[in-house]
Design an enzyme around this catalytic site. Structure first.
Site, short mmCIF file in Angstrom:
data_model
loop_
_atom_site.label_atom_id
_atom_site.label_comp_id
_atom_site.label_asym_id
_atom_site.label_seq_id
_atom_site.Cartn_x
_atom_site.Cartn_y
_atom_site.Cartn_z
N LYS A 90 -0.46 -11.47 3.31
CA LYS A 90 -1.22 -11.25 2.20
C LYS A 90 -1.92 -9.89 2.19
O LYS A 90 -2.11 -9.69 2.88
CB LYS A 90 -2.31 -12.43 1.87
CG LYS A 90 -1.96 -13.72 2.18
CD LYS A 90 -0.68 -14.31 0.64
CE LYS A 90 0.15 -15.62 0.49
NZ LYS A 90 1.69 -15.68 1.35
N ASP A 91 -2.32 -10.14 0.53
CA ASP A 91 -3.10 -8.55 0.25
C ASP A 91 -4.32 -8.52 0.66
O ASP A 91 -5.00 -9.17 1.00
CB ASP A 91 -2.53 -8.68 -1.53
CG ASP A 91 -3.20 -7.39 -1.81
OD1 ASP A 91 -4.34 -6.75 -3.06
OD2 ASP A 91 -2.50 -6.56 -1.75
N LYS A 92 -4.77 -7.25 0.91
CA LYS A 92 -6.33 -7.14 0.83
C LYS A 92 -7.39 -7.49 0.26
O LYS A 92 -8.02 -8.25 0.28
CB LYS A 92 -6.01 -6.05 1.55
CG LYS A 92 -7.33 -5.41 2.32
CD LYS A 92 -7.83 -4.10 2.72
CE LYS A 92 -8.88 -3.52 3.25
NZ LYS A 92 -9.70 -2.05 3.38
#
Length: 629
Positions: free
Chosen positions: A261-263
């Site tokens: 998942k994205d930061k």
């Protein structure tokens, strides 16, 4: 890959997150593309975690890519676009994984499973264990656990010293204060038990020299894997797993997950870890920053990349300029028709040298160009040490001298230079192999992606939003070319386009012939996509042209304080914090939208269709800068 990328972007945010991707191996049936990344692409650039200032980042982005550069040209709807700021705050982008049962994953339970709690209660405990630590020692250990002095330690002298009593103290510290490790040291003829933080530098140095982790008792009737939900804020998945592994003193590969998942977001996903108890994990909630774990259960299997059904997004776009009517028309189109399933901008990197250029050089077997593209000086602002490293390489072509300019040698540049210093400049293929495999494959997949984007734009331009003779559809996993009659009974939502490779077919209409022309212009032979290095042979895959999101809903909200979160997160609900309250007379307007996407799709491409705005960091930074000014 269904996740967020830095679209607007807080200035200076860069990230790279290697992860496993499917091997491009030959198969009897053409492959349907299953990209095992949740819209998170390793950018291949050095990053030491610092942020550039806004002006420097804006300067860097002057040389970045725009959507036109990577073939993102078309829209499917005819509504009028409007402006807005995406990801003004990381809490404006919330991602919940959809597990393989089709359930949206939430963190809503921090308790230990009943069977685990019973085992803890029934486990025979020596009566002295709870009394071996004094209140003062517990206080000191608690402060050490909570990072207040993570590079310090706490020394405990055992009264009436025996090996049995020292064992009790070791066990009490590790049980009551997860994240702390202990060792016995002798000083001035006395034996002391020294506790230190498992995430501290001293402890990590020991991890590198430690053999396999200590074996703990594990009941035979309990599943070997503890599955749990990981809630994280402003941290990417691999960073979060590295933090957990440091606290638990495990290797990161003991954890498994279905996608990264994205930061720059709040994200919720399932994780599994081998033979670590829910109790140990739950204890970490006392000292984790921007991370929470819960919803524990035991199962007999790990998680596998790509097993997820997709992701559910809650997205806030602030300072929108569109009227309520424009918003309604845009979101209705997204719900009914969908959006072009382009590869998003982060697939191609954020610097002046796009990742697809490196991929093209790899496929051409031009290894000198590969090295040049990765190491040569480039326009735009970069961290000072990278600039010095590139200058040294341009001046001396000396890998060892250039490597000394890098404080962080784990970046792609550092790994390549280390390989060149070990194997020499005449053995570039082997030197390049020191870069993790997933990062290396990212380059060639980036090239495939820019070809796919370009050809899909041509397909939409030529034939619009209807299936036509010569288009490809999938029957099961087998690709099939449509006849005139068959095209009448299919919609654009059935049509796929190939990523170039040796195991795919191409559309039989004139757009299909464009693949050959495009690759020929890049000095590549579409009939020979096998590479001398097996890893870089491209089998190809198929990808749907149009994606229609599910569970689409939206509302326009007004608010006064731009600093408040406009989404009620799982953690806030667990803390019984009130949901955000909106004012009908608020001076700011925002669009809050929710939708679900399958794996291998980009949420930012859905948002692009709504706003009709270029989602590249270059364009969004310009928009952000104008708004802030």
């Amino acid at each position: 890959m269904a996740e967020s990328e830095p679209v607007v972007v807080q200035v200076g945010e860069k990230r790279g997150c290697p992860e496993d991707e499917e091997k491009d191996t030959p198969s009897k049936k053409p492959r349907v593309e299953i990209d095992h990344q949740d819209e998170e692409e390793p950018e291949g650039e050095a990053s030491d975690g610092e942020e550039e200032n806004g002006e420097t980042f804006a300067d860097m982005m002057k040389h970045g890519l725009t959507e036109l550069d990577v073939g993102i040209l078309k829209y499917v709807s005819d509504h009028e676009g409007f402006s807005g700021i995406l990801k003004e705050r990381y809490s404006d982008f919330v991602v919940h994984e959809i597990n393989k049962q089709g359930k949206i994953v939430h963190l809503d339970d921090l308790s230990i499973p009943a069977e685990a709690a019973e085992e803890v209660a029934e486990a025979p405990q020596p009566p002295e264990e709870s009394d071996v630590l004094t209140e003062e020692q517990k206080k000191q250990l608690g402060e050490l656990q909570l990072f207040r002095n993570k590079e310090d330690n706490v020394s405990i002298e055992v009264i009436d010293d025996t090996k049995e009593k020292r064992t009790l103290v070791h066990k009490a510290i590790k049980t009551q204060f997860p994240g702390l490790e202990t060792k016995t040291e002798e000083k001035d003829g006395r034996k002391l038990i020294v506790a230190y933080h498992a995430a501290g530098k001293k402890a990590l140095a020991e991890v590198k020299t430690t053999a396999a982790p200590r074996k703990h008792f594990w009941p035979k009737n309990r599943g070997s894997f503890c599955h749990f939900v990981l809630y994280k804020e402003n941290k990417d998945t691999m960073d979060a797993i590295n933090v957990l592994s440091k606290f638990l003193r495990l290797r990161p590969n003991m954890f498994s997950y279905m996608g990264t998942k994205d930061k720059r977001a709040i994200t919720v996903q399932e994780i599994a870890v081998l033979k670590i108890t829910a109790e140990r994990l739950a204890h970490l909630n006392k000292c984790l920053m921007n991370l929470k774990v819960g919803n524990f259960c035991y199962k007999n299997h790990p998680l596998k990349l790509g097993e997820l059904r997709g992701n559910h997004f809650t997205v806030v776009i602030r300072n929108i300029s569109g009227t309520d009517e424009q918003v309604h028309k845009a979101l209705t189109s997204l719900k009914q028709t969908g959006f072009i399933n382009y590869y998003g901008m982060q697939r191609f990197g954020t610097t002046a040298v796009p990742t697809y250029q490196v991929g093209r050089a790899i496929l051409k077997n031009d290894w000198n160009e590969v090295v040049d593209l990765i190491l040569k000086p480039r326009p735009g602002a970069e961290k000072e040490f990278l600039v010095r490293c590139r200058e040294e390489w341009a001046k001396t072509q000396d890998p060892e001298a250039s490597l000394k300019k890098l404080p962080n040698k784990r970046c792609v540049e550092g790994q390549l230079l280390r390989g060149l210093s070990m194997y020499g400049k005449k053995n570039i293929v082997t030197a390049f192999g020191l870069i993790p495999r997933n990062n290396r494959l990212m380059y060639i997949h980036s090239y495939q992606s820019v070809v796919w984007n370009t050809m899909v734009s041509r397909r939409i331009e030529a034939f619009g939003l209807k299936a036509v003779e010569g288009d490809i559809v999938l029957k099961g996993t087998t690709a099939h070319l449509l006849s005139v009659e068959e095209a009448e009974s299919h919609s654009i939502h059935d049509v796929v386009m190939p990523l170039p490779g040796f195991d795919v077919i191409y559309p039989s209409h004139h757009v299909g012939k464009g693949y050959r022309e495009l690759l020929s212009a890049d000095k590549l032979d579409i009939d020979n996509m096998r590479h001398k290095v097996k890893d870089y042979s491209l089998a190809g895959a198929y990808r749907r042209i149009i994606i229609r999101p599910s569970d689409v809903s939206w509302e326009v909200i007004k608010y006064d304080d731009p600093r408040i979160s406009l989404v009620h997160s799982d953690f806030e609900k667990l803390e019984n914090k009130p949901a955000p309250v909106f004012s009908k007379e608020g001076k700011h307007r925002a669009l809050r939208m929710e939708f679900s996407l399958p794996p291998s799709t980009y949420a930012t491409m859905a948002i692009r269709e709504v706003l009709k705005l270029d989602t590249s960091i270059k364009k969004q930074t310009q928009l952000n800068t104008t708004w802030f000014n």
